[in-house]
Design an enzyme around this catalytic site. Structure first.
Site, PDB file in Angstrom:
ATOM      1  N   PRO A 236      41.759  37.735  41.028  1.00 19.77           N
ATOM      2  CG  PRO A 236      42.838  35.665  40.964  1.00 19.77           C
ATOM      3  CD  PRO A 236      42.515  36.951  40.104  1.00 19.77           C
ATOM      4  CG  LEU A 237      40.258  41.405  44.788  1.00 21.79           C
ATOM      5  CD1 LEU A 237      38.883  42.078  45.607  1.00 21.79           C
ATOM      6  CD2 LEU A 237      40.747  42.524  43.903  1.00 21.79           C
ATOM      7  CB  SER A 238      44.754  39.605  48.978  1.00 14.88           C
ATOM      8  OG  SER A 238      43.729  39.816  49.475  1.00 14.88           O
ATOM      9  CG  MET A 239      45.984  33.942  49.643  1.00 11.85           C
ATOM     10  SD  MET A 239      47.381  33.087  50.513  1.00 11.85           S
ATOM     11  CE  MET A 239      46.342  31.789  51.332  1.00 11.85           C
ATOM     12  CB  SER A 243      38.143  36.690  43.228  1.00 12.84           C
ATOM     13  OG  SER A 243      38.932  35.970  43.639  1.00 12.84           O
ATOM     14  CG  HIS A 264      47.543  38.217  35.990  1.00 14.43           C
ATOM     15  ND1 HIS A 264      48.391  39.158  36.440  1.00 14.43           N
ATOM     16  CD2 HIS A 264      48.064  37.048  36.472  1.00 14.43           C
ATOM     17  CE1 HIS A 264      49.426  38.999  36.828  1.00 14.43           C
ATOM     18  NE2 HIS A 264      49.252  37.571  36.994  1.00 14.43           N
ATOM     19  CB  ALA A 266      44.846  43.050  43.695  1.00 10.69           C
ATOM     20  N   GLY A 267      47.641  43.536  42.063  1.00 12.97           N
ATOM     21  CA  GLY A 267      48.755  44.132  42.255  1.00 12.97           C
ATOM     22  C   GLY A 267      49.283  44.750  43.414  1.00 12.97           C
TER      23      GLY A 267
END
Length: 346
Positions: A236-239, A243, A264, A266-267
């Protein structure tokens, strides 16, 4: 070298580095892999976003109370959709349906269920774990430590008996089954409301909180995704970004150095506090653009709660940054978010 960095080391927060150094000093730990989403863990443990391997001992508590937590997808070709999802008509009904899909809910924090799309595919993506069963396993591990190695956070590997591993594996399987149930019921909702034209979904599941017992030792993954064979995994990258779908680059030497693991998530590029500061610095037109894209996430005052703002794209690294530092990964697809459901049970 004991530790391999799959991220820019200079960007790792100092408290996470200090925790990491304490683990590096332990002779029982052979190798550590550090990923772009590394961040400090308040439980005085190794940071989240790390994998490490031991041989003679294992750390039963290191993955926390949500053993088996992971991300799964159900995917169909866009040609199997009759029409785009109608947020105005069905979002609230879909949200209520997600609340009732399992007795234990998704969980709080960054757990979610989302509908996402790429150029060719439509996805149901879910992030959740083992919930109460994972908590029970953690409590049993605490008791095992108190009985056999009080005051320490590790046990000789022989205490991971065949019986203990069998119980552990059942918790992992339960977490996977829960994600499958969410995906199946999400597609059932879509089918009932005439969104699907037919066909079945492709399924992929991955876990990022687990111990893996191998002939070479015990791989501990704490917020680092297990890469298995040619299987695809979701990062997952962000809401508000979506992804990244990847698989292992099986011919690259980095795969072994990464302990067959990856990030797991994006950080964070910005801390939670700095994310809120960034939001308040945006022009009204920029804020309105987010409100127009995600009206279902607005509260009754027509604003985003801080917990939502902290998950928007400007707070996180993008897919190019993730792939640049993780050569053990091959990009398969990248999605755009359509809607996200969070916080369905704490």
């Amino acid at each position: 070298m004991k530790t391999s960095y799959f991220t820019d080391r200079s960007g790792v927060e100092q408290n996470a580095l200090q925790s990491l150094r304490r683990f590096e000093a332990q002779p029982a730990i052979q190798r550590i892999a550090v990923f772009p989403d590394i961040h400090y863990c308040s439980e005085r443990s190794i940071p989240v976003g790390v994998a490490f391997r031991t041989t003679d001992v294992f750390f039963p508590l290191v993955t926390g109370k949500d053993t088996g937590c992971g991300v799964a997808y159900g995917r169909i070709p866009k040609k199997d959709l009759r029409r785009p999802f109608d947020k105005m008509r069905h979002y609230r009904a879909f949200e209520r349906a997600v609340h009732g899909m399992t007795d234990e809910g998704l969980g709080g924090g960054n757990h979610f269920l989302s509908l996402e799309e790429s150029d060719q595919y439509f996805y149901v993506i879910v992030h959740t774990g083992s919930r109460n069963l994972g908590i029970h396993l953690y409590q049993e591990a605490v008791a095992l430590l108190q009985q056999h190695n009080p005051g320490q956070d590790w046990l000789p590997v022989e205490y991971a008996s065949a019986g203990w591993r069998s119980v552990y594996d059942r918790v992992l399987q339960y977490a996977t089954a829960r994600r499958r149930e969410f995906v199946e019921k999400a597609f059932a909702f879509l089918d009932r409301n005439n969104y699907l034209a037919g066909g079945s979904f492709t399924w992929a599941d991955s876990q990022h909180n687990l111990l893996e017992f191998t002939e070479a030792g015990v791989i501990h993954r704490k917020g680092s995704t297990q890469l298995t064979g040619a299987g695809e995994v979701v990062i997952p990258l962000s809401m508000s970004r979506g992804s990244l779908i990847v698989r292992a680059n099986t011919w690259h030497a980095a795969l072994e150095a990464s302990l067959h693991s990856s990030a797991h998530g994006a950080g964070r590029r910005l801390s939670r506090t700095d994310t809120l500061k960034h939001w308040y610095s945006l022009k009204k037109s920029d804020k309105d653009a987010y409100r127009a894209r995600f009206p279902e996430l607005l509260n009754r005052r027509g604003a985003f709660d801080s917990s939502i703002l902290q998950e928007f794209d400007f707070a996180y690294k993008d897919s190019a940054e993730l792939l640049a530092t993780q050569p053990q990964l091959l990009k398969v697809d990248e999605t755009r978010p359509m809607l996200t459901v969070k916080n369905t049970g704490m």
